[in-house]
Design a protein around this motif. Structure first.
Motif, mmCIF file in Angstrom:
data_model
loop_
_atom_site.group_PDB
_atom_site.id
_atom_site.type_symbol
_atom_site.label_atom_id
_atom_site.label_comp_id
_atom_site.label_asym_id
_atom_site.label_seq_id
_atom_site.Cartn_x
_atom_site.Cartn_y
_atom_site.Cartn_z
ATOM 1 N N HIS A 83 0.872 -1.322 0.067
ATOM 2 C CA HIS A 83 0.326 0.225 -0.025
ATOM 3 C C HIS A 83 0.403 1.254 0.044
ATOM 4 O O HIS A 83 1.813 1.082 0.930
ATOM 5 C CB HIS A 83 -0.718 0.218 1.494
ATOM 6 C CG HIS A 83 -1.819 -1.398 1.072
ATOM 7 N ND1 HIS A 83 -2.923 -1.316 2.514
ATOM 8 C CD2 HIS A 83 -2.261 -1.737 0.364
ATOM 9 C CE1 HIS A 83 -3.476 -2.654 2.082
ATOM 10 N NE2 HIS A 83 -3.162 -2.339 1.130
ATOM 11 N N VAL A 84 0.655 2.238 -1.279
ATOM 12 C CA VAL A 84 1.714 3.473 -1.272
ATOM 13 C C VAL A 84 -0.103 4.666 -0.666
ATOM 14 O O VAL A 84 -0.800 5.036 -0.810
ATOM 15 C CB VAL A 84 2.141 3.366 -2.077
ATOM 16 C CG1 VAL A 84 2.769 5.458 -2.496
ATOM 17 C CG2 VAL A 84 2.974 2.827 -2.873
ATOM 18 N N ASN A 175 -7.418 10.756 -3.332
ATOM 19 C CA ASN A 175 -6.945 9.130 -4.033
ATOM 20 C C ASN A 175 -5.677 9.223 -3.901
ATOM 21 O O ASN A 175 -4.684 8.850 -4.479
ATOM 22 C CB ASN A 175 -6.912 9.344 -5.271
ATOM 23 C CG ASN A 175 -8.215 9.739 -6.230
ATOM 24 O OD1 ASN A 175 -9.026 8.771 -6.205
ATOM 25 N ND2 ASN A 175 -8.825 10.798 -6.870
ATOM 26 N N HIS A 176 -5.573 9.006 -2.031
ATOM 27 C CA HIS A 176 -4.296 9.463 -1.497
ATOM 28 C C HIS A 176 -3.251 7.698 -0.953
ATOM 29 O O HIS A 176 -2.576 7.567 -0.907
ATOM 30 C CB HIS A 176 -3.873 10.487 -0.210
ATOM 31 C CG HIS A 176 -4.204 9.565 0.438
ATOM 32 N ND1 HIS A 176 -5.822 9.972 0.628
ATOM 33 C CD2 HIS A 176 -4.648 9.147 1.884
ATOM 34 C CE1 HIS A 176 -6.358 9.266 2.048
ATOM 35 N NE2 HIS A 176 -5.494 9.206 2.952
ATOM 36 N N ILE A 177 -4.411 7.066 -1.092
ATOM 37 C CA ILE A 177 -4.634 5.537 -0.983
ATOM 38 C C ILE A 177 -4.300 4.828 -2.427
ATOM 39 O O ILE A 177 -5.445 4.651 -2.811
ATOM 40 C CB ILE A 177 -5.403 4.631 0.316
ATOM 41 C CG1 ILE A 177 -5.118 4.907 1.214
ATOM 42 C CG2 ILE A 177 -4.905 3.244 0.414
ATOM 43 C CD1 ILE A 177 -6.247 4.801 1.937
ATOM 44 N N TYR A 178 -2.699 3.764 -3.209
ATOM 45 C CA TYR A 178 -2.829 3.125 -3.465
ATOM 46 C C TYR A 178 -2.481 1.330 -3.239
ATOM 47 O O TYR A 178 -1.440 1.468 -2.479
ATOM 48 C CB TYR A 178 -2.124 3.305 -4.685
ATOM 49 C CG TYR A 178 -2.046 4.554 -4.966
ATOM 50 C CD1 TYR A 178 -2.805 4.543 -6.473
ATOM 51 C CD2 TYR A 178 -2.090 6.219 -4.621
ATOM 52 C CE1 TYR A 178 -3.029 6.099 -7.209
ATOM 53 C CE2 TYR A 178 -1.484 7.148 -5.179
ATOM 54 C CZ TYR A 178 -2.514 7.319 -6.059
ATOM 55 O OH TYR A 178 -2.798 8.542 -6.577
ATOM 56 N N LYS A 179 -3.796 0.800 -3.114
ATOM 57 C CA LYS A 179 -3.166 -0.835 -3.281
ATOM 58 C C LYS A 179 -3.089 -1.719 -4.176
ATOM 59 O O LYS A 179 -3.183 -1.952 -4.871
ATOM 60 C CB LYS A 179 -4.242 -1.299 -2.630
ATOM 61 C CG LYS A 179 -5.149 -0.902 -1.207
ATOM 62 C CD LYS A 179 -6.793 -1.006 -0.558
ATOM 63 C CE LYS A 179 -6.789 -0.311 0.672
ATOM 64 N NZ LYS A 179 -7.690 -1.072 1.346
ATOM 65 N N ILE A 180 -1.696 -2.599 -4.753
ATOM 66 C CA ILE A 180 -1.124 -2.770 -5.368
ATOM 67 C C ILE A 180 -0.621 -4.093 -5.424
ATOM 68 O O ILE A 180 -0.290 -4.313 -4.032
ATOM 69 C CB ILE A 180 0.211 -2.250 -5.494
ATOM 70 C CG1 ILE A 180 0.662 -0.735 -5.727
ATOM 71 C CG2 ILE A 180 1.074 -2.562 -6.968
ATOM 72 C CD1 ILE A 180 1.859 0.247 -5.738
ATOM 73 N N GLN A 181 -0.786 -5.018 -5.829
ATOM 74 C CA GLN A 181 -0.682 -6.585 -5.591
ATOM 75 C C GLN A 181 0.612 -6.299 -7.138
ATOM 76 O O GLN A 181 -0.151 -6.293 -8.096
ATOM 77 C CB GLN A 181 -2.486 -7.377 -6.217
ATOM 78 C CG GLN A 181 -2.294 -8.552 -6.107
ATOM 79 C CD GLN A 181 -3.473 -9.021 -4.792
ATOM 80 O OE1 GLN A 181 -3.996 -8.261 -4.600
ATOM 81 N NE2 GLN A 181 -2.974 -10.248 -4.736
ATOM 82 N N ARG A 182 1.393 -6.851 -6.616
ATOM 83 C CA ARG A 182 2.255 -7.447 -7.394
ATOM 84 C C ARG A 182 2.210 -7.717 -8.946
ATOM 85 O O ARG A 182 1.076 -9.136 -8.816
ATOM 86 C CB ARG A 182 3.282 -8.486 -6.490
ATOM 87 C CG ARG A 182 4.720 -8.838 -7.349
ATOM 88 C CD ARG A 182 5.574 -10.392 -7.256
ATOM 89 N NE ARG A 182 6.128 -10.000 -5.814
ATOM 90 C CZ ARG A 182 6.231 -10.176 -4.626
ATOM 91 N NH1 ARG A 182 5.348 -11.737 -4.887
ATOM 92 N NH2 ARG A 182 6.774 -10.028 -3.273
ATOM 93 N N GLY A 183 2.090 -7.255 -9.650
ATOM 94 C CA GLY A 183 1.666 -8.002 -11.066
ATOM 95 C C GLY A 183 0.859 -6.946 -11.499
ATOM 96 O O GLY A 183 0.579 -6.716 -12.871
#
Length: 226
Positions: A83-84, A175-183
């Motif tokens: 999470h960024v 939009n300050h939260i980015y939930k990244i899943q690898r890939g």
């Protein structure tokens, strides 16, 4: 600022290759000797992201862009979910040094370690000052999304520690939260775009003496340690 995913620079994970291909000639700011660019390609895992200015004449510090991409790549090499989270930290009064921010980052690391044990924390912060008579800071935290299911926990800690130093509650932009899943290159691109904006040149430099206008964590990608 726009980011374009390009496959022409795909790399094999584990090979140490240059992370940047500059599109324009490099200049230096003459003070900190950081490299100033107008566009360039940055790699995160198997994808290359091209920086294209959203505003004519906008320029960016290469070192901030490169360190941001390296820290996000390092976090994703260890954690399948990252999470960024972006914060704006305003101060109660102008200071020449970044002493309170250094205290805040130390306290944040100590709190997370005490509460969760070993916690890998990636971060990028930039000091900026435009028309205001006080500086402010942009902060991007990169956390293990498998450990922190929600951003509320860490945001509460961030607010507590920053206000304890006598400063206003942190501002959370849209939009300050980015939930990244690898890939997931779509979310990774959006997160890096948000972080890349912090590297713009035009709001930096209003400070006296050898004071840092940015800093990052120093995480190494998993494959670089073996």
């Amino acid at each position: 600022m726009k980011l374009i995913i390009s496959n022409k620079h795909d790399v094999v994970i584990g090979k140490k290759l240059p992370s940047l291909i500059l599109s324009n000639a490099v200049k230096h700011d003459g003070v900190t000797m950081k490299s100033i660019i107008n566009s360039g390609d940055y790699r995160i895992l198997n994808n290359t992201y091209r920086i294209i200015p959203w505003k004519k004449g906008e320029s960016y510090y290469h070192e901030i862009l490169e360190r941001s991409s390296q820290q996000l790549e390092a976090m994703l090499s260890y954690h399948s979910k990252v999470h960024v989270i972006r914060y704006d930290l305003h101060v109660s009064k102008y200071t020449e040094a970044n002493e309170d921010l250094s205290k805040f980052m130390r306290a944040l690391n100590q709190r997370l370690k005490r509460k969760y044990g070993h916690v890998r924390l990636g971060y990028v912060w930039c000091r900026e000052q435009n028309l205001s008579n006080k500086q402010h800071y942009h902060l991007a935290l990169m956390i293990n999304g498998n450990l922190f299911k929600s951003s509320h926990t860490i945001s509460a800690i961030v607010d507590e520690l920053w206000t304890r130093l006598g400063h206003p509650v942190t501002y959370k932009p849209d939009n300050h939260i980015y939930k990244i899943q690898r890939g997931d290159e779509v979310v990774a691109r959006a997160a890096f775009e948000r972080m890349a904006y912090m590297a713009k040149v035009r709001t930096k430099g209003k400070r006296k003496g050898p004071v840092n206008d940015y800093s990052t964590s120093r995480l190494k990608a998993k494959w670089l340690l073996h």
